[in-house]
Design a protein around this motif. Sequence first.
Motif, PDB file in Angstrom:
ATOM      1  N   ASP A  62       1.014  -1.101   0.033  1.00 41.42           N
ATOM      2  CA  ASP A  62      -0.158   0.297   0.199  1.00 41.42           C
ATOM      3  C   ASP A  62       1.234   1.310  -0.177  1.00 41.42           C
ATOM      4  O   ASP A  62       0.707   2.684  -0.581  1.00 41.42           O
ATOM      5  CB  ASP A  62      -0.776  -0.299   0.843  1.00 41.42           C
ATOM      6  CG  ASP A  62      -2.238  -1.311   0.904  1.00 41.42           C
ATOM      7  OD1 ASP A  62      -2.102  -1.920  -0.323  1.00 41.42           O
ATOM      8  OD2 ASP A  62      -2.225  -1.539   2.257  1.00 41.42           O
TER       9      ASP A  62
ATOM     10  N   LEU B 190      -7.138  -2.401  -8.731  1.00 43.00           N
ATOM     11  CA  LEU B 190      -7.115  -1.898  -7.650  1.00 43.00           C
ATOM     12  C   LEU B 190      -7.996  -2.655  -6.601  1.00 43.00           C
ATOM     13  O   LEU B 190      -7.934  -2.778  -5.483  1.00 43.00           O
ATOM     14  CB  LEU B 190      -6.763  -0.404  -7.339  1.00 43.00           C
ATOM     15  CG  LEU B 190      -5.834   0.304  -7.816  1.00 43.00           C
ATOM     16  CD1 LEU B 190      -5.969   1.542  -8.545  1.00 43.00           C
ATOM     17  CD2 LEU B 190      -4.482   0.472  -6.933  1.00 43.00           C
ATOM     18  N   GLU B 191      -9.281  -2.873  -7.146  1.00 46.48           N
ATOM     19  CA  GLU B 191      -9.826  -2.801  -6.225  1.00 46.48           C
ATOM     20  C   GLU B 191      -9.826  -4.301  -5.807  1.00 46.48           C
ATOM     21  O   GLU B 191     -10.921  -4.859  -4.665  1.00 46.48           O
ATOM     22  CB  GLU B 191     -11.345  -2.829  -6.603  1.00 46.48           C
ATOM     23  CG  GLU B 191     -12.219  -1.509  -7.421  1.00 46.48           C
ATOM     24  CD  GLU B 191     -13.626  -2.032  -8.360  1.00 46.48           C
ATOM     25  OE1 GLU B 191     -14.870  -1.921  -7.628  1.00 46.48           O
ATOM     26  OE2 GLU B 191     -13.156  -2.017  -9.296  1.00 46.48           O
TER      27      GLU B 191
ATOM     28  N   GLU C  73     -10.014   1.686  -0.182  1.00 46.00           N
ATOM     29  CA  GLU C  73     -10.213   0.737  -1.820  1.00 46.00           C
ATOM     30  C   GLU C  73     -11.236   2.017  -2.031  1.00 46.00           C
ATOM     31  O   GLU C  73     -10.759   2.887  -3.602  1.00 46.00           O
ATOM     32  CB  GLU C  73     -10.627  -0.488  -1.541  1.00 46.00           C
ATOM     33  CG  GLU C  73     -10.767  -0.441  -2.957  1.00 46.00           C
ATOM     34  CD  GLU C  73     -12.597  -0.313  -3.335  1.00 46.00           C
ATOM     35  OE1 GLU C  73     -13.176   0.018  -4.441  1.00 46.00           O
ATOM     36  OE2 GLU C  73     -13.917   0.117  -2.555  1.00 46.00           O
ATOM     37  N   LYS C  74     -12.049   2.533  -0.836  1.00 46.25           N
ATOM     38  CA  LYS C  74     -13.249   3.894  -2.196  1.00 46.25           C
ATOM     39  C   LYS C  74     -12.688   4.917  -2.284  1.00 46.25           C
ATOM     40  O   LYS C  74     -12.723   5.499  -3.212  1.00 46.25           O
ATOM     41  CB  LYS C  74     -14.555   3.357  -0.537  1.00 46.25           C
ATOM     42  CG  LYS C  74     -15.534   4.526  -1.694  1.00 46.25           C
ATOM     43  CD  LYS C  74     -16.027   4.411  -0.421  1.00 46.25           C
ATOM     44  CE  LYS C  74     -17.320   2.998   0.765  1.00 46.25           C
ATOM     45  NZ  LYS C  74     -17.995   3.590   1.210  1.00 46.25           N
TER      46      LYS C  74
ATOM     47  N   TYR D 283      -5.762   4.137   5.106  1.00 52.46           N
ATOM     48  CA  TYR D 283      -7.419   5.115   4.435  1.00 52.46           C
ATOM     49  C   TYR D 283      -6.741   6.724   5.052  1.00 52.46           C
ATOM     50  O   TYR D 283      -6.557   7.241   4.669  1.00 52.46           O
ATOM     51  CB  TYR D 283      -8.626   4.772   5.066  1.00 52.46           C
ATOM     52  CG  TYR D 283      -9.538   5.701   4.611  1.00 52.46           C
ATOM     53  CD1 TYR D 283      -9.604   6.399   4.423  1.00 52.46           C
ATOM     54  CD2 TYR D 283      -9.974   6.103   5.983  1.00 52.46           C
ATOM     55  CE1 TYR D 283     -10.463   7.589   4.002  1.00 52.46           C
ATOM     56  CE2 TYR D 283     -10.920   7.164   5.890  1.00 52.46           C
ATOM     57  CZ  TYR D 283     -11.177   7.851   5.094  1.00 52.46           C
ATOM     58  OH  TYR D 283     -12.485   8.438   5.078  1.00 52.46           O
TER      59      TYR D 283
ATOM     60  N   GLU E 281      -7.338  -5.506  -4.966  1.00 54.53           N
ATOM     61  CA  GLU E 281      -6.133  -5.721  -3.976  1.00 54.53           C
ATOM     62  C   GLU E 281      -5.996  -5.290  -2.445  1.00 54.53           C
ATOM     63  O   GLU E 281      -5.481  -5.247  -1.858  1.00 54.53           O
ATOM     64  CB  GLU E 281      -4.438  -5.302  -5.076  1.00 54.53           C
ATOM     65  CG  GLU E 281      -4.305  -6.123  -5.605  1.00 54.53           C
ATOM     66  CD  GLU E 281      -3.202  -7.341  -5.073  1.00 54.53           C
ATOM     67  OE1 GLU E 281      -3.020  -7.009  -4.269  1.00 54.53           O
ATOM     68  OE2 GLU E 281      -3.569  -7.951  -6.449  1.00 54.53           O
ATOM     69  N   ILE E 282      -6.837  -3.966  -2.383  1.00 54.55           N
ATOM     70  CA  ILE E 282      -7.469  -3.418  -1.302  1.00 54.55           C
ATOM     71  C   ILE E 282      -8.593  -3.268  -0.998  1.00 54.55           C
ATOM     72  O   ILE E 282      -9.466  -4.116  -1.983  1.00 54.55           O
ATOM     73  CB  ILE E 282      -7.056  -1.762  -1.783  1.00 54.55           C
ATOM     74  CG1 ILE E 282      -7.377  -0.934  -2.746  1.00 54.55           C
ATOM     75  CG2 ILE E 282      -5.359  -1.387  -1.819  1.00 54.55           C
ATOM     76  CD1 ILE E 282      -6.877   0.942  -3.215  1.00 54.55           C
ATOM     77  N   SER E 283      -8.499  -3.066   0.395  1.00 57.79           N
ATOM     78  CA  SER E 283     -10.288  -2.642   0.914  1.00 57.79           C
ATOM     79  C   SER E 283     -10.815  -1.296   1.888  1.00 57.79           C
ATOM     80  O   SER E 283     -10.155  -1.056   1.906  1.00 57.79           O
ATOM     81  CB  SER E 283     -10.821  -3.943   1.550  1.00 57.79           C
ATOM     82  OG  SER E 283      -9.950  -4.399   2.651  1.00 57.79           O
TER      83      SER E 283
ATOM     84  N   TYR F 214     -10.477   4.587  -5.063  1.00 57.34           N
ATOM     85  CA  TYR F 214     -11.218   3.904  -6.897  1.00 57.34           C
ATOM     86  C   TYR F 214     -11.805   5.029  -7.009  1.00 57.34           C
ATOM     87  O   TYR F 214     -11.374   5.703  -8.213  1.00 57.34           O
ATOM     88  CB  TYR F 214     -12.152   3.253  -6.151  1.00 57.34           C
ATOM     89  CG  TYR F 214     -13.541   3.262  -7.444  1.00 57.34           C
ATOM     90  CD1 TYR F 214     -13.084   2.508  -8.471  1.00 57.34           C
ATOM     91  CD2 TYR F 214     -14.763   3.676  -7.320  1.00 57.34           C
ATOM     92  CE1 TYR F 214     -14.438   2.346  -9.433  1.00 57.34           C
ATOM     93  CE2 TYR F 214     -15.851   3.768  -7.840  1.00 57.34           C
ATOM     94  CZ  TYR F 214     -15.369   2.795  -9.299  1.00 57.34           C
ATOM     95  OH  TYR F 214     -16.485   2.612  -9.546  1.00 57.34           O
TER      96      TYR F 214
END
Length: 314
Positions: A30, A64-65, A73-74, A302, A67-69, A77
Amino acid sequence: MATLIAPSHYSPVEDAEALQKSFKGWGADDKVIIAILGHRNVDQRQKIRKAYEELFQEDLIKRLESEISGDFEKAVYRWMLEPADRDAVLANVAIKNGSKDYHVVVEIASVLSAEELLAVRRAYHNRYKRSLEEDVAANTTGHLRQFLVGLVSSFRYEGDEINAKLAKTEANILHESVKEKKGNYEEVIRILTTRSKTQLVATFNYYKDEHAISISKKLLDQTPDDFHKALHTAIRCINDHKKYYEKVLRNAIKKFGTDEDGLSRVVVTRAEKDLKDIKELYYKRNSVHLEDAVAKDISGDYKKFILTLLGKQD
């Protein structure tokens, strides 16, 4: 002024390769994602996305969607989308969420320029194969429907001319309509959805001078239904969108448990526009730097990503 710190010299191919490398192994790296994407402007990000697709035959956003959360991620994105496409997504999500999120639709339609709003409507067509207006109309009723459809389909004049006589007349119309519990809201909708922002600010100023209270404060005395809330949001956005965004951030952080959607929306959509000014307003209003307030409230990748977009250097 923007907060984004982007280099003038970069290589989309090298960035794409570094990102692909960061996806290998158990979970993505990340730090690499943040270091690259958090420091690239919209044109640079689109070039990286194009280079990635040409090199690896897959869409970087989809990768990316996977791989991350979570909130990280939001936010990433939404950051990766072109502004008009991003606002189309934000509007669609808001419409689906119903009354608690109608303010997002109002915000988009009231803050953007006429050309920017038109670009959002085009992006909405391309993405959802429907118009923004028809989705707004299908999910609302009555005065709220009239107002929201009027807002999203407006193409305001953007000159600096002010008609002082008209400002006085329409300030009185707004006063009479807001004063009466069952006011002439057709006229309020007409004024707020068709007049230029410069003309409306003159009208709001005349209202305040004449009645010793701002129209947005006066609206707070009314029944807090979705329609009145939408009117209030539109007036605040048209009058001073930076002050409006400062309050969105303040409310997002003040809540018991952060409103990550509100925080991400403002940071992601304004980082390349006027987030520096919004940060200064936040400090003046709260005597604490926005970065410090955010750092206390959220955590993990985040937090690192949002702080990067806020212009915080490591």
